[in-house]
Write an enzyme that holds these catalytic residues in place. Structure first.
Site, short mmCIF file in Angstrom:
data_model
loop_
_atom_site.label_atom_id
_atom_site.label_comp_id
_atom_site.label_asym_id
_atom_site.label_seq_id
_atom_site.Cartn_x
_atom_site.Cartn_y
_atom_site.Cartn_z
N PRO A 11 0.79 -1.23 0.00
CA PRO A 11 0.00 0.00 0.00
C PRO A 11 0.83 1.29 0.00
CG PRO A 11 -0.08 -1.07 2.15
CD PRO A 11 0.54 -2.05 1.19
N ASN A 12 0.33 2.23 -0.74
CA ASN A 12 0.88 3.59 -0.84
C ASN A 12 2.14 3.70 -1.71
OD1 ASN A 12 -1.09 4.77 0.98
ND2 ASN A 12 -0.04 3.66 2.60
N ARG A 19 5.24 11.00 -2.54
CA ARG A 19 4.90 10.69 -1.15
C ARG A 19 6.13 10.88 -0.26
NH1 ARG A 19 4.88 4.58 1.13
NH2 ARG A 19 4.10 5.06 3.22
N TYR A 24 11.35 8.87 1.39
CA TYR A 24 11.43 7.85 0.34
C TYR A 24 12.14 8.31 -0.93
CZ TYR A 24 8.04 5.61 3.37
OH TYR A 24 7.42 5.05 4.45
N ASN A 75 8.10 -5.64 -1.28
CA ASN A 75 8.04 -4.52 -0.35
C ASN A 75 6.56 -4.38 -0.02
OD1 ASN A 75 7.98 -2.22 1.14
ND2 ASN A 75 9.15 -0.95 -0.30
N ALA A 78 3.45 -0.93 4.72
CA ALA A 78 2.93 -0.97 6.09
C ALA A 78 2.45 -2.36 6.49
CB ALA A 78 1.79 0.05 6.24
N HIS A 81 4.50 -4.81 8.66
CA HIS A 81 4.53 -4.69 10.13
C HIS A 81 3.29 -5.26 10.80
CE1 HIS A 81 7.77 -2.02 9.07
NE2 HIS A 81 6.96 -1.18 8.49
N ASP A 88 1.55 -15.60 6.32
CA ASP A 88 1.10 -16.97 6.06
C ASP A 88 1.09 -17.26 4.56
OD1 ASP A 88 0.79 -17.32 8.76
OD2 ASP A 88 -1.40 -17.28 8.75
N GLU A 99 12.68 -9.61 1.36
CA GLU A 99 11.90 -8.41 1.69
C GLU A 99 12.81 -7.18 1.59
OE1 GLU A 99 9.16 -8.52 4.97
OE2 GLU A 99 10.06 -6.74 5.86
N HIS A 101 12.97 -2.69 1.85
CA HIS A 101 12.37 -1.41 2.20
C HIS A 101 13.28 -0.30 1.71
CE1 HIS A 101 9.33 -3.30 4.70
NE2 HIS A 101 10.29 -4.08 5.14
N LEU A 102 12.67 0.75 1.18
CA LEU A 102 13.44 1.91 0.74
C LEU A 102 14.11 2.60 1.92
CD1 LEU A 102 10.53 2.99 -1.49
CD2 LEU A 102 12.82 2.81 -2.44
N SER A 103 13.34 2.85 2.96
CA SER A 103 13.86 3.53 4.15
C SER A 103 14.43 2.49 5.12
CB SER A 103 12.73 4.32 4.82
OG SER A 103 11.72 3.44 5.30
N ARG A 108 13.44 4.31 12.26
CA ARG A 108 12.19 5.08 12.28
C ARG A 108 11.36 4.71 13.53
NH1 ARG A 108 9.45 4.72 6.60
NH2 ARG A 108 8.27 6.45 7.53
N ARG A 112 7.74 0.24 13.37
CA ARG A 112 8.29 -0.27 12.10
C ARG A 112 9.48 -1.22 12.33
NH1 ARG A 112 5.84 3.29 8.28
NH2 ARG A 112 5.50 5.32 9.22
C1 DQA Z 1 8.46 1.04 3.56
C2 DQA Z 1 8.58 1.18 5.07
C3 DQA Z 1 7.25 0.96 5.76
O1 DQA Z 1 7.38 1.12 7.17
C4 DQA Z 1 6.22 1.96 5.26
O2 DQA Z 1 4.97 1.69 5.83
C5 DQA Z 1 6.15 2.03 3.78
C6 DQA Z 1 7.37 1.94 2.99
C7 DQA Z 1 9.78 1.37 2.84
O3 DQA Z 1 9.94 0.95 1.69
O4 DQA Z 1 10.62 2.07 3.39
O5 DQA Z 1 5.08 2.26 3.21
O6 DQA Z 1 8.12 -0.31 3.26
#
Ligand code: DQA
Length: 146
Positions: A11-12, A19, A24, A75, A78, A81, A88, A99, A101-103, A108, A112
């Site tokens: 999501p997002n 964003r 990011y 990725n 959210a 977490h 599952d 897995e 993550h950009l950040s 943080r 997270r």
């Molecule tokens: C994220 C880190 C997550 O905590 C966050 O909810 C995201 C992006 C990242 O790529 O850094 O939406 O997955």
């Protein structure tokens, strides 16, 4: 051997580029997909990408990966977490998963710091922006090559 990779975005992430650019960066999701696809191509691997803001759709994409993909690069944003269902589903595929993550999620907010999906992945790469994806892809393809 030619490996089929499912790149799954949670999501997002469709809003990447605009964003929270301070967190990011300005890389867009299209940039991510283009870069991962090109890097995979250099190793004779193919990439299918799906982004969804809906947990159930992501679960169904993982189910569809059974028999149609050899590895997962995810990725789940959210949902990483929070989602027992996605954890599952990754397990249920029986496929190797990396897995990313950009950040740097550990630098943080405390909520997270744990990823439920990371525990069913080969490993987690976090904090290198677009580099997290290329590093993650390399790790996944190296694993698949044995
Ligand atoms: C994220 C880190 C997550 O905590 C966050 O909810 C995201 C992006 C990242 O790529 O850094 O939406 O997955």
């Amino acid at each position: 051997m030619s490996h089929r990779i499912l790149l799954l975005s949670g999501p997002n992430l469709n809003l990447l580029g605009t964003r929270e650019p301070d967190v990011y960066g300005t890389t867009t999701l299209d940039d991510v997909v283009r870069t991962v696809t090109a890097a995979a191509g250099q190793r004779d691997a193919t990439v299918t990408h799906l982004q969804s803001n809906h947990e159930g759709e992501l679960v169904e994409a993982l189910h569809a990966a059974i028999g149609s993909a050899d590895g997962l690069l995810v990725n789940l944003a959210a949902y990483s977490h929070t989602s027992v269902a996605l954890r599952d589903a990754i397990r249920a595929t029986g496929l190797p998963c990396v897995e990313v993550h950009l950040s740097n999620v550990h630098a943080r907010e405390e909520f997270r710091h744990t990823t439920l999906t990371g525990g069913v992945s080969l490993g987690v790469i976090t904090g290198f922006g677009l580099g997290s994806y290329t590093l993650g892809l390399t790790a996944l393809l190296d694993h698949l090559d044995g």
